[in-house]
Design an enzyme around this catalytic site. Structure first.
Site, short mmCIF file in Angstrom:
data_model
loop_
_atom_site.label_atom_id
_atom_site.label_comp_id
_atom_site.label_asym_id
_atom_site.label_seq_id
_atom_site.Cartn_x
_atom_site.Cartn_y
_atom_site.Cartn_z
N ASP A 266 0.81 -1.22 0.00
CA ASP A 266 0.00 0.00 0.00
C ASP A 266 0.85 1.27 0.00
O ASP A 266 0.62 2.21 0.77
CB ASP A 266 -0.96 0.00 1.20
CG ASP A 266 -1.96 -1.15 1.14
OD1 ASP A 266 -2.11 -1.74 0.05
OD2 ASP A 266 -2.58 -1.47 2.15
N TYR A 305 1.26 -7.34 -4.18
CA TYR A 305 1.00 -8.50 -3.31
C TYR A 305 -0.19 -9.33 -3.74
O TYR A 305 -0.60 -10.23 -3.03
CB TYR A 305 0.86 -8.07 -1.85
CG TYR A 305 -0.21 -7.04 -1.55
CD1 TYR A 305 -1.55 -7.39 -1.47
CD2 TYR A 305 0.14 -5.72 -1.29
CE1 TYR A 305 -2.53 -6.45 -1.16
CE2 TYR A 305 -0.83 -4.77 -0.98
CZ TYR A 305 -2.16 -5.14 -0.92
OH TYR A 305 -3.11 -4.21 -0.61
N TRP A 361 -3.99 -14.01 4.18
CA TRP A 361 -5.40 -14.15 3.78
C TRP A 361 -6.21 -13.03 4.41
O TRP A 361 -6.31 -12.94 5.64
CB TRP A 361 -5.95 -15.51 4.20
CG TRP A 361 -7.28 -15.82 3.55
CD1 TRP A 361 -7.64 -15.57 2.26
CD2 TRP A 361 -8.40 -16.43 4.18
NE1 TRP A 361 -8.93 -16.00 2.04
CE2 TRP A 361 -9.43 -16.52 3.20
CE3 TRP A 361 -8.66 -16.91 5.46
CZ2 TRP A 361 -10.68 -17.07 3.47
CZ3 TRP A 361 -9.90 -17.46 5.73
CH2 TRP A 361 -10.90 -17.55 4.74
N ASN A 395 -5.73 -12.18 8.33
CA ASN A 395 -5.87 -10.79 8.77
C ASN A 395 -7.28 -10.64 9.34
O ASN A 395 -8.26 -10.81 8.62
CB ASN A 395 -5.67 -9.85 7.57
CG ASN A 395 -5.52 -8.40 7.98
OD1 ASN A 395 -5.30 -8.08 9.15
ND2 ASN A 395 -5.65 -7.51 7.02
#
Length: 736
Positions: A266, A305, A361, A395
């Site tokens: 990010d 990613y 995940w 996550n």
């Protein structure tokens, strides 16, 4: 060899003979191999036992054993033998120990219990399984050979929003140990000492002490505490920044951290350079990780990613694959930011990065749908990919306790993949989280599973068992209507009981607004269906039920406008995928029928959204748009937005509205001149609106103050090139 004398308490049964066998379906995670004796005997447990252990071996396993078998001096011929491979205490059982890391052999016989691990962690896991067997109140004479499918299993606290509290993290680490997860990656996006602007600075004394306490708690539960740094937003690729990162890692090492990660997700700009990333990571690996002989392999999260963001021709992933030291793990979220993992996914990424992907995940993370709870079953990942990944971490939501429903199943899935069953694991997770009121939590969770419309297009099924009945009800089946009416009554009851629950106060406090909404939803459903029954029975009570339904609609709206008012997706949604839309459909149907029969003009509209969004920016085209009082909001996004040249985001109203001002934040300074804001009454003729952005500020405003009503507003990239921006805010303020 040292002997300890401790009592063995068989919960609820004392020393009585146990009548039932161990229920292997309740062993968490599901064990790999479980063998009963031919006679299927059960154990009569003595009140004390003789502990046989090599002195100094497996301290965390022994501490856990004392928790399930409290200390008391005594003598007994019954032995509990505990150790790891190579210990004298378990030498006799060496050949029975699985030849896999973290595996263990557990044997229950009439005169002994044996727990022999492949290593210290395996022994700890064997004790956890024994504790589960004891808590069932039954012990079969049996042998268990068990080991994990995935080497690194656990959680990455990597969501945006309010980080977990210190107390919540302490409870989480204990939960991971009990469920045989060995990894916790600390990477909350809103920790300023993890990311910009303070990643170069040491933690203040209080925060440093808390991290040290977390590291110790992780160690007690055989969990690797992985501290992650996120330097890419402002890294300069200088020797000074390189040394600052090493110094930060050294400071964390002094706090007890023995596992490390570097995140480059990010971000945009110079920080995304794969050659520079590889050079820095290899330096860290060579000069810090490898030289510390008690540190686990380095983990990194790449900028590209997921597959949808990857430019293979640009060479980012292949550069990492070729240049990164082979021992460095590379994280991957799948084909998209939010996606389930399957064989084709891993067959695509692994050759590019020249190693097995380390899966990040993004579930049950809800930082992009914060008005929803994700409490449903954990499903969608393939069951044939255990050999194609190096790690798998989940996550979670910012609601730590509620996340345990999914995390329990993640532990189950990553330990024994081929035997994983999402529904049974979900039910067991709920029982584990709230044993006494599990049936009520399961009912509520079944209607709190989906994410609602969102920019990632990721959805979950909801109200699954009720769906056929709802369909039959809408087709006019009376029996189905009665069943749905009963479900609504049960939902109201469940929420009432849960709101007063004291068994798990942390959970109830987290989900309280949604329980309130679930209670209102149950009451609303009853009123709607009683309206239909009143029409059928020509009952004068129709208007009473109608007025109550209208009142409950207003109460649900008010709750949505006042609870959980975060700046991103404010509000509280329950049953939004199936149950509420079905009830609203029945409401409209009932009012329409009543109006026809009674020549009345009652409002049949349940709810609607007068605004629609269209966009040719791929990452924004399915962002939700919501009207709240005077404001029309487009949900923000947490990721970097690639906005093509001339592409636009447009909001259309189903009727003309008087626009006052646009509040915009693209997370970038001096970007307003690259965009054009326009309004239109007909979608054909457009009027430009000046955009204003103060120096050194990312916030942009556009004063519209339209005298006449407008039906369209759009934001266009007028720079002539693709721009990379964030999408932190888009609020259209209407005139009163």
């Amino acid at each position: 060899m040292k002997h300890y004398f401790l009592p063995l308490f068989c919960l609820m049964l004392g020393g009585a003979s146990l009548q039932a066998q161990t229920n292997t379906n309740l062993l968490q995670p599901k064990v790999q191999e479980f063998q009963l004796t031919e006679t299927s005997e059960t154990l009569t447990l003595p009140e004390s036992y003789n502990l046989v252990v090599t002195e100094g071996s497996c301290p965390h396993a022994l501490e856990a054993l004392k928790q399930i078998m409290p200390n008391k001096e005594g003598k007994s011929k019954f032995q509990v033998i505990v150790g790891k491979k190579g210990d004298k205490a378990v030498k006799k059982y060496a050949k029975k120990i699985p030849q896999k890391k973290e595996g263990y052999y557990l044997e229950v016989q009439k005169n002994r219990i044996v727990i022999a691990g492949a290593d210290q962690r395996g022994t700890f896991y064997g004790v956890q399984t024994l504790g589960q067997m004891i808590r069932q109140g039954q012990m079969s004479i049996c042998a268990i050979e068990d080991y994990p499918d995935i080497e690194f299993r656990g959680v990455v606290e990597g969501f945006y929003g309010t980080p977990w509290s210190h107390e919540a993290r302490m409870r989480q680490l204990e939960f991971y140990g009990k469920n045989k997860m060995n990894t916790y990656i600390y990477g909350p996006k809103d920790d300023p000492y993890h990311s910009s602007p303070n990643w170069r600075k040491p933690y203040p004394e209080k925060e440093a002490a808390q991290i040290h306490e977390l590291v110790e708690q992780a160690a007690r539960n055989e969990v690797d505490f992985v501290w992650a740094i996120h330097p890419g937003k402002d890294i300069k690729w200088t020797n000074e920044d390189r040394d600052a990162l090493i110094q930060k890692f050294e400071a964390m090492y002094q706090l007890g951290v023995r596992s490390f990660a570097v995140f480059f997700d990010d971000i945009w700009g110079e920080g995304t350079n794969p050659n520079k990333q590889a050079e820095l990571l290899n330096y860290i690996d060579n000069e810090f990780i490898q030289k510390k002989h008690d540190v686990t392999p380095l983990v990194m999260c790449p900028t590209e990613y997921n597959k949808s963001w990857s430019n293979v021709k640009g060479g980012y992933l292949t550069t990492l694959g070729e240049k990164l030291n082979p021992s460095i793990h590379i994280m991957w979220t799948g084909d998209r930011v939010i996606a389930c993992i399957d064989k084709p996914t891993l067959d695509w990424i692994n050759p590019l990065i020249k190693r097995k992907a380390y899966i990040w995940w993004n579930f049950p993370v809800s930082d992009y749908v914060r008005d929803h709870l994700l409490l449903g079953p954990t499903y969608g990942n393939a069951l044939d990919i255990k050999d194609d990944m190096s790690g798998f971490v989940s996550n979670p939501m910012e609601r730590a306790e509620a996340s345990k429903i999914s995390l329990y199943s993640v532990a189950d899935y990553t330990w024994n993949m081929e035997s994983y069953d999402s529904i049974s694991s979900w039910k067991n997770a709920i029982k584990d989280l709230l044993p006494q009121n599990c049936s009520y939590l399961e009912l509520f969770a079944s209607h709190s599973s989906d994410l609602g419309p969102n920019g990632h297009g990721f959805r979950r099924d909801e109200s699954t068992d009720l769906q056929p009945t709802l369909k039959a009800m809408k087709q006019g089946e009376q029996k189905a209507l009665e069943s749905v009416l009963a479900e609504c009554k049960n939902l109201e009851t469940a929420c009432d009981i849960l709101l007063a629950d004291t068994e798990n106060p942390y959970l109830i406090e987290e989900i309280r607004p949604w329980l309130k909404q679930g209670k209102l939803l149950g009451e609303y459903g009853q009123s709607v269906l009683l309206m239909i029954k009143a029409i059928q029975q020509k009952d004068d009570a129709f208007m009473t039920h109608y007025n109550r339904a209208r009142s409950l609609q207003a109460q649900m709206y008010e709750l949505d406008m006042t609870e959980n008012q975060n700046p991103y997706q404010p509000g509280v949604k329950v049953g939004s995928l199936v149950l509420l839309p079905s009830l609203n459909e029945m409401f409209t149907k009932a009012i329409t029928e009543y109006n026809t029969k009674n020549n009345t003009n009652l409002d049949a509209k349940a709810e609607y959204n007068p605004y629609t969004l269209t966009s040719d920016v791929p990452q924004l085209k399915i962002q939700p748009v919501r009207a709240r009082h005077q404001d029309v909001n487009v949900s923000p996004s947490n990721e970097v937005i690639k906005w093509p040249a001339n592409a636009s985001l447009q909001i259309a109203s189903d009727q003309p509205v008087r626009m006052q001002q646009l509040y915009l934040d693209l997370g970038t300074k001096d970007i307003a001149s690259s965009f054009r804001l326009e309004t239109s009454a007909d979608g054909q003729n457009w009027t430009a609106v000046p955009l204003n952005q103060a120096a050194d500020n990312t916030e942009i405003t556009g004063a519209i103050n339209s005298a006449a009503g407008q039906s369209y507003i759009r934001l266009v990239n007028a720079s002539g090139k693709e721009l990379q921006v964030y999408f932190k805010k888009f609020t259209l303020r209407l005139q009163k």
